[in-house]
Design an enzyme around this catalytic site. Sequence first.
Site, PDB file in Angstrom:
ATOM      1  N   HIS A  72      -3.632 -13.090   6.165  1.00 13.26           N
ATOM      2  CA  HIS A  72      -2.236 -12.829   5.808  1.00 13.26           C
ATOM      3  C   HIS A  72      -1.379 -14.087   5.917  1.00 13.26           C
ATOM      4  O   HIS A  72      -0.411 -14.253   5.166  1.00 13.26           O
ATOM      5  CB  HIS A  72      -1.651 -11.729   6.702  1.00 13.26           C
ATOM      6  CG  HIS A  72      -2.128 -10.355   6.370  1.00 13.26           C
ATOM      7  ND1 HIS A  72      -3.365  -9.884   6.767  1.00 13.26           N
ATOM      8  CD2 HIS A  72      -1.548  -9.357   5.671  1.00 13.26           C
ATOM      9  CE1 HIS A  72      -3.517  -8.640   6.334  1.00 13.26           C
ATOM     10  NE2 HIS A  72      -2.427  -8.288   5.670  1.00 13.26           N
ATOM     11  N   ASP A 131      -1.110  -4.780  12.354  1.00 19.27           N
ATOM     12  CA  ASP A 131      -1.085  -4.030  11.093  1.00 19.27           C
ATOM     13  C   ASP A 131      -2.498  -3.541  10.756  1.00 19.27           C
ATOM     14  O   ASP A 131      -2.908  -3.513   9.593  1.00 19.27           O
ATOM     15  CB  ASP A 131      -0.518  -4.886   9.957  1.00 19.27           C
ATOM     16  CG  ASP A 131      -0.090  -4.053   8.741  1.00 19.27           C
ATOM     17  OD1 ASP A 131      -0.069  -2.812   8.844  1.00 19.27           O
ATOM     18  OD2 ASP A 131       0.189  -4.654   7.688  1.00 19.27           O
ATOM     19  N   ALA A 169       0.814  -1.217   0.000  1.00 22.06           N
ATOM     20  CA  ALA A 169       0.000   0.000   0.000  1.00 22.06           C
ATOM     21  C   ALA A 169       0.847   1.267   0.000  1.00 22.06           C
ATOM     22  O   ALA A 169       0.301   2.373   0.114  1.00 22.06           O
ATOM     23  CB  ALA A 169      -0.934  -0.005   1.208  1.00 22.06           C
ATOM     24  N   ASP A 173      -4.450 -13.112  11.419  1.00 19.90           N
ATOM     25  CA  ASP A 173      -5.878 -12.917  11.159  1.00 19.90           C
ATOM     26  C   ASP A 173      -6.469 -14.047  10.325  1.00 19.90           C
ATOM     27  O   ASP A 173      -7.671 -14.034  10.030  1.00 19.90           O
ATOM     28  CB  ASP A 173      -6.123 -11.577  10.470  1.00 19.90           C
ATOM     29  CG  ASP A 173      -5.409 -11.446   9.123  1.00 19.90           C
ATOM     30  OD1 ASP A 173      -4.626 -12.358   8.764  1.00 19.90           O
ATOM     31  OD2 ASP A 173      -5.637 -10.431   8.427  1.00 19.90           O
TER      32      ASP A 173
END
Length: 380
Positions: A247, A270, A138, A244
């Site tokens: 990822h 994150d 990103a 999570d």
Amino acid sequence: MRELLLKNGQIYTETQVIDGDILMADGKISAIGDLHRDCETVDLNGKKVVPGFIDIHTHGGDHIDVNAAAAQDLHTLGRFFARNGTTAWLCSVLTDTREQTLWCIGQAKEAMAAPIDGAQLLGIHLEGPFLSKEYKGAMPECLLQKGSIELFRAYQKAAGGAIRYMTVAPETEGAIDLIREISNEIVIGLGHSNADYETAIAAIDAGAKNITHTFNAMRLFHQHEPAIMGAALERDVYCEAICDGRHLHPGTVRMLLSCKGYDRVIAATDSVQAAGLPDGHYRLGVNDIVVEDGDAKLADTGVRAGSTLTTGQALRNLVKFTGEPLDRILPLLTRNPATLLGMYDRKGSLAEGKDADIVILDDELEVDSTYVSGIRVFTR
């Protein structure tokens, strides 16, 4: 001297789990055991008493994006984190313009100086701008640049020393020299990187101590070219893990723990501003992101962009992924990040003399209440 006694808890100390009480006074843990005091008392009825969670990598939550957050917003964010068991955190500034980065640094300094009413902001994590274009994730490509000691010094001067952690791609021009120069001052994490094995090893030898969101946004392992991942698994560095279930596959989490050990993995979130919120459209730095089924991705490319994870959910996920007891998992959110940041003498475990950063968990490992420096900042 203000005292608060937590009675009848299942206390997860540094070495064992005991049934007993914990006394807090003037922001510190003053005693653990079978205690009797004429002071304010809370009966825990057997709930679990664990160290507060430390998140070294988060970009936001509860509608707040760190890159656009004023000091008061960071306080609001700290209260959101406390609801999820975080008692201390670093605000992660995504690669941005010099002007905006300096503004973010100023807001973080102001927030750090204010009275605590949620999770304590310990300092700043700079994620960039010395990162790889090939694995930018990103990060806005136009703002990525070669390693610059001068730019880091300007940021750290503005921060008054509050930059505690920085993510660097070691193959960028000047990065190894930068790491060698400043790794005794702050924690250097390797990430957003296309580094080969030799370059990653050179960065670790120069002082890098952590791998940012391990396996994500980096060149992966190949038997003929171990790359940065091979160096991460071989050398005695810490490895961030975003647990999570998106990822990293649960099997990947188990493999990482098997390779590195439970004392070298750090459960970081994150998280982005969408954490704790419904699916929809949000921001991450300069980026528009879309969250569908809790999964955050860049609106224009579909590349995953941070997470909607909280530390409390990471804890529950890790217990589920590994089948290990709570005391085996807790260091990933407590002792390990505290040790990496050089703060284990004050935080990261329940022991006399340490900061009274405490989380109370119920039988389902949901957060019941949170104390920061002995102050109750959340009760469910």
